[in-house]
Design a protein around this motif. Structure first.
Motif, mmCIF file in Angstrom:
data_model
loop_
_atom_site.group_PDB
_atom_site.id
_atom_site.type_symbol
_atom_site.label_atom_id
_atom_site.label_comp_id
_atom_site.label_asym_id
_atom_site.label_seq_id
_atom_site.Cartn_x
_atom_site.Cartn_y
_atom_site.Cartn_z
ATOM 1 N N ASP A 208 0.904 -1.074 -0.012
ATOM 2 C CA ASP A 208 0.009 0.048 0.006
ATOM 3 C C ASP A 208 0.981 1.375 0.020
ATOM 4 O O ASP A 208 0.380 2.505 -0.139
ATOM 5 C CB ASP A 208 -1.097 0.057 1.036
ATOM 6 N N ILE B 143 1.234 1.217 -4.262
ATOM 7 C CA ILE B 143 0.296 0.858 -5.122
ATOM 8 C C ILE B 143 -0.935 2.037 -4.745
ATOM 9 O O ILE B 143 -1.214 2.074 -3.459
ATOM 10 C CB ILE B 143 -0.387 -0.390 -5.040
ATOM 11 N N ASP C 88 -4.160 3.801 -4.429
ATOM 12 C CA ASP C 88 -5.719 3.448 -3.808
ATOM 13 C C ASP C 88 -5.830 1.973 -3.457
ATOM 14 O O ASP C 88 -6.530 1.501 -3.445
ATOM 15 C CB ASP C 88 -6.501 3.614 -5.011
ATOM 16 N N LEU C 89 -4.675 1.711 -2.686
ATOM 17 C CA LEU C 89 -4.945 0.314 -1.950
ATOM 18 C C LEU C 89 -4.685 0.608 -0.550
ATOM 19 O O LEU C 89 -3.650 1.243 0.075
ATOM 20 C CB LEU C 89 -3.753 -0.717 -2.344
ATOM 21 N N PHE D 133 -3.534 -2.854 3.641
ATOM 22 C CA PHE D 133 -2.780 -4.087 3.453
ATOM 23 C C PHE D 133 -1.947 -4.455 4.252
ATOM 24 O O PHE D 133 -0.846 -3.653 3.929
ATOM 25 C CB PHE D 133 -2.528 -4.448 1.931
ATOM 26 N N GLU E 84 -7.844 -4.119 -10.634
ATOM 27 C CA GLU E 84 -8.334 -3.145 -9.975
ATOM 28 C C GLU E 84 -9.536 -3.987 -9.257
ATOM 29 O O GLU E 84 -9.825 -3.421 -8.160
ATOM 30 C CB GLU E 84 -9.484 -2.534 -11.254
ATOM 31 N N LYS F 133 -7.422 -4.956 -5.948
ATOM 32 C CA LYS F 133 -7.835 -3.679 -5.245
ATOM 33 C C LYS F 133 -8.950 -3.536 -4.445
ATOM 34 O O LYS F 133 -9.010 -3.339 -3.322
ATOM 35 C CB LYS F 133 -7.178 -2.618 -5.912
ATOM 36 N N ILE G 151 -9.562 -5.982 -1.711
ATOM 37 C CA ILE G 151 -8.479 -5.811 -0.433
ATOM 38 C C ILE G 151 -9.152 -4.741 0.276
ATOM 39 O O ILE G 151 -9.519 -4.645 1.491
ATOM 40 C CB ILE G 151 -7.086 -5.560 -0.924
ATOM 41 N N ASN G 152 -9.803 -3.785 -0.532
ATOM 42 C CA ASN G 152 -10.123 -2.616 0.242
ATOM 43 C C ASN G 152 -11.354 -2.637 0.897
ATOM 44 O O ASN G 152 -11.900 -2.031 1.868
ATOM 45 C CB ASN G 152 -10.284 -1.140 -0.834
#
Length: 197
Positions: A64, A67, A69-70, A73, A115, A118, A121-122
Protein backbone atom coordinates in the motif's frame (compact mmCIF):
# COMPACT_ATOMS: atom_id res chain seq x y z
CA UNK A 1 40.48 -48.26 9.19
CA UNK A 2 37.25 -48.61 7.33
CA UNK A 3 36.06 -46.27 4.59
CA UNK A 4 32.45 -45.22 4.59
CA UNK A 5 30.51 -43.72 1.74
CA UNK A 6 29.53 -40.38 3.22
CA UNK A 7 29.39 -37.48 0.81
CA UNK A 8 27.24 -34.70 2.18
CA UNK A 9 27.68 -32.73 -1.02
CA UNK A 10 25.73 -35.19 -3.14
CA UNK A 11 22.19 -36.39 -2.82
CA UNK A 12 19.77 -38.46 -4.79
CA UNK A 13 17.81 -35.87 -6.68
CA UNK A 14 14.08 -35.91 -7.07
CA UNK A 15 12.75 -37.49 -10.22
CA UNK A 16 10.26 -34.64 -10.54
CA UNK A 17 10.56 -32.39 -13.56
CA UNK A 18 9.79 -28.67 -13.45
CA UNK A 19 6.20 -27.81 -14.27
CA UNK A 20 3.51 -25.33 -13.34
CA UNK A 21 2.59 -25.59 -9.66
CA UNK A 22 5.81 -27.26 -8.53
CA UNK A 23 8.54 -25.53 -6.55
CA UNK A 24 12.27 -25.07 -6.95
CA UNK A 25 14.34 -25.27 -3.78
CA UNK A 26 17.76 -23.63 -3.98
CA UNK A 27 20.55 -25.90 -2.85
CA UNK A 28 22.51 -24.42 0.08
CA UNK A 29 25.55 -23.63 -2.05
CA UNK A 30 23.63 -21.39 -4.45
CA UNK A 31 24.56 -17.79 -3.70
CA UNK A 32 23.26 -14.34 -4.64
CA UNK A 33 20.70 -11.89 -3.29
CA UNK A 34 17.76 -13.31 -5.23
CA UNK A 35 18.25 -17.07 -5.12
CA UNK A 36 20.29 -17.96 -2.02
CA UNK A 37 18.09 -20.21 0.13
CA UNK A 38 15.08 -19.39 -2.01
CA UNK A 39 11.94 -21.29 -2.86
CA UNK A 40 10.34 -20.49 -6.19
CA UNK A 41 6.80 -21.34 -7.24
CA UNK A 42 6.75 -22.18 -10.95
CA UNK A 43 3.81 -20.44 -12.62
CA UNK A 44 4.67 -21.24 -16.23
CA UNK A 45 6.86 -23.89 -17.85
CA UNK A 46 6.86 -24.64 -21.57
CA UNK A 47 9.11 -24.88 -24.60
CA UNK A 48 9.29 -21.09 -24.49
CA UNK A 49 10.86 -21.02 -21.01
CA UNK A 50 9.95 -20.83 -17.35
CA UNK A 51 8.46 -18.17 -15.07
CA UNK A 52 8.20 -18.27 -11.30
CA UNK A 53 8.21 -16.22 -8.12
CA UNK A 54 10.48 -16.40 -5.08
CA UNK A 55 8.02 -16.90 -2.22
CA UNK A 56 10.37 -16.38 0.73
CA UNK A 57 12.17 -13.07 0.11
CA UNK A 58 10.16 -10.27 1.68
CA UNK A 59 11.15 -6.61 1.74
CA UNK A 60 10.63 -3.78 4.21
CA UNK A 61 8.18 -2.21 1.77
CA UNK A 62 4.42 -2.62 2.01
CA UNK A 63 2.29 -2.81 -1.14
CA UNK A 64 0.00 0.00 0.00
CA UNK A 65 3.08 2.27 0.00
CA UNK A 66 3.65 1.74 -3.72
CA UNK A 67 0.18 0.96 -5.10
CA UNK A 68 -2.24 3.82 -5.58
CA UNK A 69 -5.65 3.45 -3.93
CA UNK A 70 -4.70 0.35 -1.93
CA UNK A 71 -5.58 0.65 1.74
CA UNK A 72 -4.91 -1.38 4.87
CA UNK A 73 -2.97 -4.24 3.31
CA UNK A 74 -0.72 -5.67 6.03
CA UNK A 75 1.47 -8.03 3.99
CA UNK A 76 4.96 -7.15 2.76
CA UNK A 77 6.04 -6.74 -0.83
CA UNK A 78 8.07 -9.79 -1.89
CA UNK A 79 10.98 -9.94 -4.32
CA UNK A 80 9.76 -12.22 -7.09
CA UNK A 81 13.11 -12.37 -8.85
CA UNK A 82 15.65 -10.36 -10.80
CA UNK A 83 13.65 -9.94 -14.03
CA UNK A 84 11.73 -6.67 -14.54
CA UNK A 85 12.10 -5.72 -10.89
CA UNK A 86 10.09 -2.53 -11.49
CA UNK A 87 6.95 -4.52 -12.37
CA UNK A 88 4.26 -5.72 -9.95
CA UNK A 89 2.85 -9.26 -9.93
CA UNK A 90 0.56 -11.14 -7.57
CA UNK A 91 -0.49 -14.60 -6.50
CA UNK A 92 -3.82 -15.12 -4.77
CA UNK A 93 -6.39 -17.66 -3.62
CA UNK A 94 -9.40 -15.66 -4.80
CA UNK A 95 -10.08 -17.78 -7.87
CA UNK A 96 -13.04 -16.70 -9.99
CA UNK A 97 -13.47 -13.53 -7.95
CA UNK A 98 -10.59 -12.14 -10.02
CA UNK A 99 -11.36 -12.33 -13.77
CA UNK A 100 -8.45 -13.24 -16.01
CA UNK A 101 -6.40 -15.00 -13.34
CA UNK A 102 -4.51 -18.20 -14.22
CA UNK A 103 -4.91 -21.29 -12.04
CA UNK A 104 -1.49 -22.57 -10.88
CA UNK A 105 -2.37 -25.11 -8.16
CA UNK A 106 -5.72 -26.33 -6.77
CA UNK A 107 -6.19 -23.04 -4.87
CA UNK A 108 -3.48 -20.60 -6.03
CA UNK A 109 -3.95 -18.25 -8.98
CA UNK A 110 -1.63 -15.87 -10.78
CA UNK A 111 -2.55 -12.38 -12.00
CA UNK A 112 -5.95 -11.29 -13.19
CA UNK A 113 -7.87 -8.03 -13.01
CA UNK A 114 -5.75 -5.70 -10.87
CA UNK A 115 -8.57 -3.27 -10.12
CA UNK A 116 -10.67 -6.17 -8.83
CA UNK A 117 -7.81 -7.31 -6.56
CA UNK A 118 -7.60 -3.79 -5.09
CA UNK A 119 -11.37 -3.61 -4.68
CA UNK A 120 -11.50 -6.93 -2.80
CA UNK A 121 -8.66 -5.85 -0.49
CA UNK A 122 -10.20 -2.45 0.20
CA UNK A 123 -13.56 -4.07 1.02
CA UNK A 124 -11.86 -6.42 3.49
CA UNK A 125 -12.63 -9.46 1.34
CA UNK A 126 -8.92 -10.23 0.76
CA UNK A 127 -5.89 -10.04 3.06
CA UNK A 128 -2.20 -10.88 3.04
CA UNK A 129 -3.28 -14.50 3.65
CA UNK A 130 -5.04 -14.60 0.29
CA UNK A 131 -2.93 -12.18 -1.81
CA UNK A 132 0.83 -11.85 -2.17
CA UNK A 133 2.48 -9.08 -4.18
CA UNK A 134 5.86 -9.39 -5.90
CA UNK A 135 8.31 -6.94 -7.43
CA UNK A 136 9.78 -8.63 -10.50
CA UNK A 137 9.86 -12.32 -11.33
CA UNK A 138 12.24 -15.18 -11.99
CA UNK A 139 12.63 -16.28 -15.60
CA UNK A 140 14.58 -18.84 -17.59
CA UNK A 141 15.00 -19.15 -21.35
CA UNK A 142 14.25 -22.50 -23.05
CA UNK A 143 16.43 -25.24 -21.58
CA UNK A 144 18.14 -22.92 -19.09
CA UNK A 145 16.35 -24.20 -15.99
CA UNK A 146 16.91 -27.84 -16.97
CA UNK A 147 20.61 -27.05 -17.30
CA UNK A 148 20.71 -25.45 -13.85
CA UNK A 149 18.90 -28.46 -12.38
CA UNK A 150 21.44 -30.80 -14.00
CA UNK A 151 24.17 -28.71 -12.36
CA UNK A 152 22.40 -29.34 -9.04
CA UNK A 153 21.50 -25.72 -8.35
CA UNK A 154 17.82 -26.58 -7.78
CA UNK A 155 15.72 -29.38 -6.34
CA UNK A 156 12.28 -29.78 -7.92
CA UNK A 157 9.62 -30.59 -5.34
CA UNK A 158 6.06 -29.84 -4.25
CA UNK A 159 4.57 -27.83 -1.42
CA UNK A 160 1.05 -27.59 -0.06
CA UNK A 161 -0.84 -24.46 -1.08
CA UNK A 162 -1.23 -23.30 2.54
CA UNK A 163 2.57 -23.44 2.95
CA UNK A 164 3.11 -21.39 -0.22
CA UNK A 165 0.79 -18.64 1.01
CA UNK A 166 1.87 -18.71 4.67
CA UNK A 167 2.43 -15.25 6.19
CA UNK A 168 5.78 -15.96 7.85
CA UNK A 169 8.23 -17.39 5.32
CA UNK A 170 11.40 -16.93 7.40
CA UNK A 171 11.91 -20.67 8.01
CA UNK A 172 10.25 -22.16 4.95
CA UNK A 173 13.50 -23.01 3.11
CA UNK A 174 14.94 -24.85 6.13
CA UNK A 175 11.69 -26.68 6.89
CA UNK A 176 11.14 -27.70 3.27
CA UNK A 177 14.71 -28.95 2.96
CA UNK A 178 14.38 -30.93 6.20
CA UNK A 179 11.17 -32.55 4.97
CA UNK A 180 13.04 -34.00 1.99
CA UNK A 181 14.95 -36.20 4.47
CA UNK A 182 18.22 -37.96 3.63
CA UNK A 183 21.23 -35.67 3.20
CA UNK A 184 18.92 -32.68 2.69
CA UNK A 185 18.32 -32.60 6.44
CA UNK A 186 22.04 -32.02 6.88
CA UNK A 187 22.01 -29.35 4.19
CA UNK A 188 19.24 -27.49 6.01
CA UNK A 189 21.68 -26.81 8.86
CA UNK A 190 24.57 -25.53 6.72
CA UNK A 191 25.55 -21.95 7.62
CA UNK A 192 24.50 -19.33 5.07
CA UNK A 193 28.16 -18.43 4.72
CA UNK A 194 30.41 -21.53 4.98
CA UNK A 195 33.24 -19.26 6.19
CA UNK A 196 31.30 -18.85 9.44
CA UNK A 197 31.29 -22.58 10.14
Amino acid sequence: MRNIDLNIFQATHSKLHPEKGRILIAEPFLQGPYFARSIILITEHSEEGTVGFVINKSTDVYPDEVIDDLFNFSGELFIGGPVSSNTLHYLHTLGDLVPGSIKITPSIYWGGDFEQIKKLINKGMATNESVRFFAGYSGWSPGQLEHEISEKSWIVSTLEDKQIMVSDTSNIWKETMENLGDVYRTWSNFPSNPAFN
